[in-house]
Design a protein around this motif. Structure first.
Motif, short mmCIF file in Angstrom:
data_model
loop_
_atom_site.label_atom_id
_atom_site.label_comp_id
_atom_site.label_asym_id
_atom_site.label_seq_id
_atom_site.Cartn_x
_atom_site.Cartn_y
_atom_site.Cartn_z
N SER A 26 70.43 100.15 57.61
CA SER A 26 69.69 100.12 56.66
C SER A 26 70.28 99.47 55.38
N CYS A 27 70.32 98.19 55.32
CA CYS A 27 70.83 97.27 54.41
C CYS A 27 70.20 97.46 53.23
N GLY A 28 70.62 97.79 52.18
CA GLY A 28 70.24 97.72 50.67
C GLY A 28 70.24 96.47 50.01
N PHE A 29 70.52 95.38 50.59
CA PHE A 29 70.69 94.21 49.95
C PHE A 29 69.20 93.85 49.21
N GLN A 30 68.18 93.58 49.97
CA GLN A 30 66.99 92.80 49.31
C GLN A 30 66.62 93.77 48.33
N VAL A 226 80.54 92.58 58.36
CA VAL A 226 80.19 91.05 58.44
C VAL A 226 78.78 90.89 57.95
N HIS A 227 77.88 91.67 58.06
CA HIS A 227 76.49 91.50 57.83
C HIS A 227 76.46 91.33 56.26
N GLU A 228 77.07 92.31 55.42
CA GLU A 228 77.24 92.29 53.97
C GLU A 228 78.08 91.18 53.50
N ALA A 229 79.05 90.75 54.21
CA ALA A 229 79.73 89.80 53.65
C ALA A 229 78.98 88.34 53.80
N GLY A 230 78.17 88.21 54.54
CA GLY A 230 77.21 87.26 54.90
C GLY A 230 76.26 87.25 53.62
N HIS A 231 75.94 88.30 53.40
CA HIS A 231 74.95 88.33 51.86
C HIS A 231 75.97 88.16 50.79
N TRP A 232 77.29 88.47 50.76
CA TRP A 232 78.09 88.13 49.45
C TRP A 232 78.28 86.69 49.62
N LYS A 236 70.71 85.21 53.36
CA LYS A 236 69.64 86.25 53.29
C LYS A 236 69.45 86.84 54.75
N HIS A 237 68.64 87.82 54.71
CA HIS A 237 68.42 88.25 56.13
C HIS A 237 67.64 87.05 56.94
N ILE A 238 67.81 87.17 58.41
CA ILE A 238 67.15 86.21 59.14
C ILE A 238 65.75 86.10 59.08
#
Ligand SMILES: [Zn+2]
Length: 418
Positions: A26-30, A226-232, A236-238
């Motif tokens: 559950s990624c809270g980025f968006q 790894v996923h959050e570092a991609g956002h950083w 964006k989500h794929i």
């Protein structure tokens, strides 16, 4: 349902046909990004995308075959622990950073699982993350800050990024990637947007998604970071956060939504035949064991942030990985003297003291003084972290102090008047 189960359960916004319910990252980025962009509309997407497109020259030199330089990012990990078992060890943190690097450098063993048809797109991003050697004042550090906090659960509201709200202040984000590891209540993690306020810049990650947790919940192999570092780094989500949305990366196929669990085979959506969804991409929500690539397009987008004027270019001038100028031995990390209220003396004769230093949120509350028959005798206001009051007038016997604060913590202490 306990916290750890709830955080990783599927809450499906997209209907993905034919799948059972699996735990989901559950990624809270968006959600966080939407909130931040409301507050500061000029912040992100347009600026970032335009920048990436203008920087064609800085893309990987595929014609000459020359390898671009390895970008090294100094990291500080802030471990906000409440319970002793949350005080993560150096080796545990180091292993998580290793995993992060293996994935960004495409050195992880599970890259063999990248399907043949996607392998030509897979990239060694030539980006590495290293725990800082010098702190912002050039003192010796291991790049780890451990801090006791009275806060048991955190929301995605950035409070963990400030000492004033019982978190830990960011190190200068022009020079360091700040990673806060804490007990997030709702999500596995979220990242700030590139170009956001320096005090908010960094990644927040749930204690239960950081490192090799051994929780066997699908997100226990350290890939959430790894996923959050991609956002950083601007990804964006794929699936572009909407049905067949766009992630602004050329070589990632469009796909209908996020992926849950760990599928196999080709899954076609949004006309992305013949190879289908790239559900093994780190920017999907697939289980840790089943994500294994960034694409060249994603790599170029991330690396473009480090070109002159880019939103992460200041990190290239960081002194965080240089030897410290001051080798003074840092103060040992100590737990607070106690993690609970302390009452003394007990038994008491005339004055009793209640030390509530461990949690400043008691200040402003009221404590009930109750006798052994359950009768309320008086209300004692908490005006500071040390409360002192007279018990001289009380008959000898057993008494209780009771109170409660917003987070549900109750205080109930028994004492004896002699
Ligand atoms: Zn995400």
């Amino acid at each position: 349902m306990n916290q750890s189960v709830r955080k990783y359960l599927l809450v499906s916004l997209f209907s993905v046909a034919g799948l059972n319910i699996h735990a989901q990252r559950s990624c809270g980025f968006q959600e966080y990004a939407v909130e931040r962009l409301k507050k500061n509309p000029s912040l992100y997407h347009e600026r970032l995308i335009n920048f990436a497109e203008q920087n064609e020259t800085l893309r990987t030199d595929s014609v000459s075959g020359a390898e671009p330089p390895v970008i090294q990012i100094p990291v500080v990990v802030h471990v906000l622990y409440h319970f002793p078992y949350e005080k993560l060890s150096d080796s545990y943190i180091m292993r998580q950073i290793e995993i992060l690097n293996e994935c960004f450098r495409r050195k992880n063993a599970d890259t063999v699982n990248t399907p043949q048809y996607f392998r030509p797109l897979a990239a060694d991003c030539r980006i590495e993350f290293h725990l800082a050697k010098s702190d912002p004042r050039r003192r010796s550090t291991q790049g780890i800050v451990r801090k006791y906090t009275p806060v048991k659960y955190w929301n995605n509201d950035d409070k963990m990024k400030f000492s004033a709200s019982m978190g830990s202040d960011a190190w200068d984000s022009k020079s360091y990637l700040n990673i806060w590891v804490c007990n997030l209540e709702r999500t596995a993690g979220y990242s700030s947007l590139p170009g956001d306020h320096p005090a908010l810049d960094g990644i927040v990650i749930d204690m239960e998604a950081f490192g090799l947790t051994g929780l066997n919940n699908g997100y226990d192999l350290g890939k959430t970071l790894v996923h959050e570092a991609g956002h950083w780094l601007g990804l964006k989500h794929i699936w572009g956060d909407r049905y067949c949305g766009d992630d602004d990366v050329q070589d990632t196929p469009k796909q209908s939504g996020y992926t849950v669990g760990c599928p196999t085979g080709i899954r076609v959506s949004c006309g992305n035949a013949p190879y289908g969804d790239m559900y093994m991409n780190y920017m999907d929500l697939t289980h840790d064991a089943c994500v294994n690539l960034f694409t060249k397009g994603q790599m170029e987008k991330m690396r473009s942030l480090f070109t002159p004027g880019g939103l992460r270019s200041s990190l290239l001038q960081s002194k965080g990985l240089e030897p410290p100028l001051y080798s003074e031995i840092p103060l040992p990390e100590e737990d607070p003297k106690w993690l609970y209220p302390q009452l003394f003396p007990n038994p008491a004769y005339d004055v009793i003291h209640l030390d509530l230093t461990y949690d400043s949120r008691w200040t402003g509350k009221t404590i009930q003084l109750i006798n052994s028959n359950g009768r309320l005798l008086s209300l004692i206001p908490v005006r500071s972290s040390l409360v002192s009051f007279s018990v001289k007038h009380l008959p000898a016997g057993v008494y209780f102090l009771r109170s409660r604060k917003e987070d549900g913590e109750t205080l109930q202490i028994r004492f004896v008047k002699q």
